[in-house]
Design an enzyme around this catalytic site. Structure first.
Site, short mmCIF file in Angstrom:
data_model
loop_
_atom_site.label_atom_id
_atom_site.label_comp_id
_atom_site.label_asym_id
_atom_site.label_seq_id
_atom_site.Cartn_x
_atom_site.Cartn_y
_atom_site.Cartn_z
CE LYS A 206 -3.47 3.09 -0.30
NZ LYS A 206 -4.34 2.85 1.15
CB CYS A 259 -3.07 9.18 0.40
SG CYS A 259 -5.21 8.45 0.56
#
Length: 390
Positions: A206, A259
């Site tokens: 991720k 993010c």
């Protein structure tokens, strides 16, 4: 029977809880916002910008999906999925306080045979070290008596439902048994699921997705500045440079959101803690390039101001587009917001306009509301145009 608890009913957790409920499983959602819980139980969607979520909350809210602020209401659950925020401080170190509190609360109701899965993006080794310790300390159980895995959320705000149903998702356990058990449970509501060797690998996967984007945006920003310097049309050059083996990103004001500006720091800090400063030079440089784009665009705006026969302080500058992207009302790490504030701090008459933000909301952000047609200079942070108005 599988009874699922989704802890954290925000922009990632609520769509997941709704998709799980729509698969036929019973879900108990936990969130500290009691008003949000009340809305969900009444069938009202608290995230209206999320496509398809209205229908699912109306269908399952208060039925297959019950929202609560009390962990005691999850005592009969046997699958706990956690998606709570992880923020970084001013020195880019993660603040685990919310996460620790969450897992310790789960530990108090954890039973033998229960499965816990973390979905928040975290530094490598978080699940196998920190999360495991918090759960073991509070529950009195040991790994093997409960199961622990990691499956990072891979949604895109506004399209979360379709991403959950179609986009590839991964899961890995702290040990082999945890991974296999968690995978079988997740297959009940995630169609495109892949089991990876372990939780550490899943965490790393991720993070490196975000690093890829950050580095490539930084490359585009640097190439754009060089093109400007040598009088080349960057967009024309990019159009012909991009093909099957080359994909140059678009330039920007930097990188915003929860993010991409955050994830690279997880790896940078990890290797620096190990004394391997040279192992993350590219990641650190990319972060610096993207954050410094605010100053680059500020300079270009001032140069445009110089073309106007007015005192500099009297020239009205409007920055348009502060939210993360069009259609998403999110301002975390907004580079447009950083730009307008920087211009104002330098004594310029700078304001902002965003169709998703009211004048009052702009004022609460410490920004002067300004319509584009009121300004002498308009900077469109979505289109990256600096132009004089008529």
């Amino acid at each position: 029977m599988v009874l699922v608890s989704v802890v954290g009913l925000g922009k990632a957790g609520l769509p997941l809880a709704a998709v799980i409920a729509d698969s036929g499983l019973k879900v108990v959602g936990v969130d500290i916002d009691e008003k949000r819980c009340e809305m969900i139980n009444q069938g009202v969607n608290p995230i209206p910008e999320e496509m398809e979520l209205d229908e699912l909350i109306k269908k399952h809210g208060g039925k297959n999906l019950i929202a609560t602020s009390r962990y005691t209401d999850t005592k009969h659950c046997n699958l706990f999925i956690v998606i709570v925020p992880l923020f970084i401080d001013a020195t880019h170190n993660p603040d685990f306080s919310i996460m620790e509190s969450t897992f310790r609360s789960i530990g108090k109701v954890l039973k033998r045979g229960d499965v816990v899965v973390l979905e928040t993006t975290v530094p490598p080794l978080t699940t196998e070290n920190l999360v495991r310790n918090w759960l073991e300390e509070e529950s009195g159980l040991k790994l093997g008596e409960f199961y622990l895995a990691y499956s990072p959320e891979r949604i895109m705000t506004g399209y979360s439902i379709s991403r959950l149903r179609e986009f590839p998702k991964i899961i890995g356990g702290v040990d082999k048994e945890s991974g296999e058990i968690a995978y079988k449970l997740y297959k009940k509501f995630i169609p495109n699921l892949h089991l990876v060797p372990d939780a550490r690998t899943a965490e790393f996967i991720k993070i490196i997705e975000g690093c890829y984007r950050d580095v490539n945006v930084a490359l585009a920003n640097e190439l754009f500045k060089i093109a400007e310097e040598i009088s080349v049309d960057f967009y024309e050059a990019r159009n012909y440079a991009n093909h099957e083996y080359c994909h140059i990103h678009l330039p920007s004001t930097g990188v915003g959101g929860h993010c991409i500006p955050v994830y690279p720091w997880f790896l940078i800090k990890e290797v620096e803690c190990r004394g391997k400063y040279g192992n993350a030079r590219l990641l650190r440089t990319a972060r610096e390039i993207n954050d410094e784009m605010v100053y680059y665009w500020a300079e270009k705006i001032v140069l445009e101001c110089m073309k106007i026969e007015k005192p500099l302080a009297d020239i009205k500058i409007c920055v348009t587009g502060l939210t993360f992207r069009e259609g998403v009302k999110e301002l975390y790490h907004s580079r447009g917001l950083a730009l307008v504030k920087y211009l104002s701090e330098k004594g310029l008459n700078a304001g902002a306009y965003d169709e998703m933000l009211s004048d009052e909301e702009l004022k609460e952000l410490g920004v002067l509301p300004m319509k584009p047609d009121e300004a002498d200079i308009v900077f469109d942070s979505f289109e990256l145009n600096v132009g004089l108005t008529d």
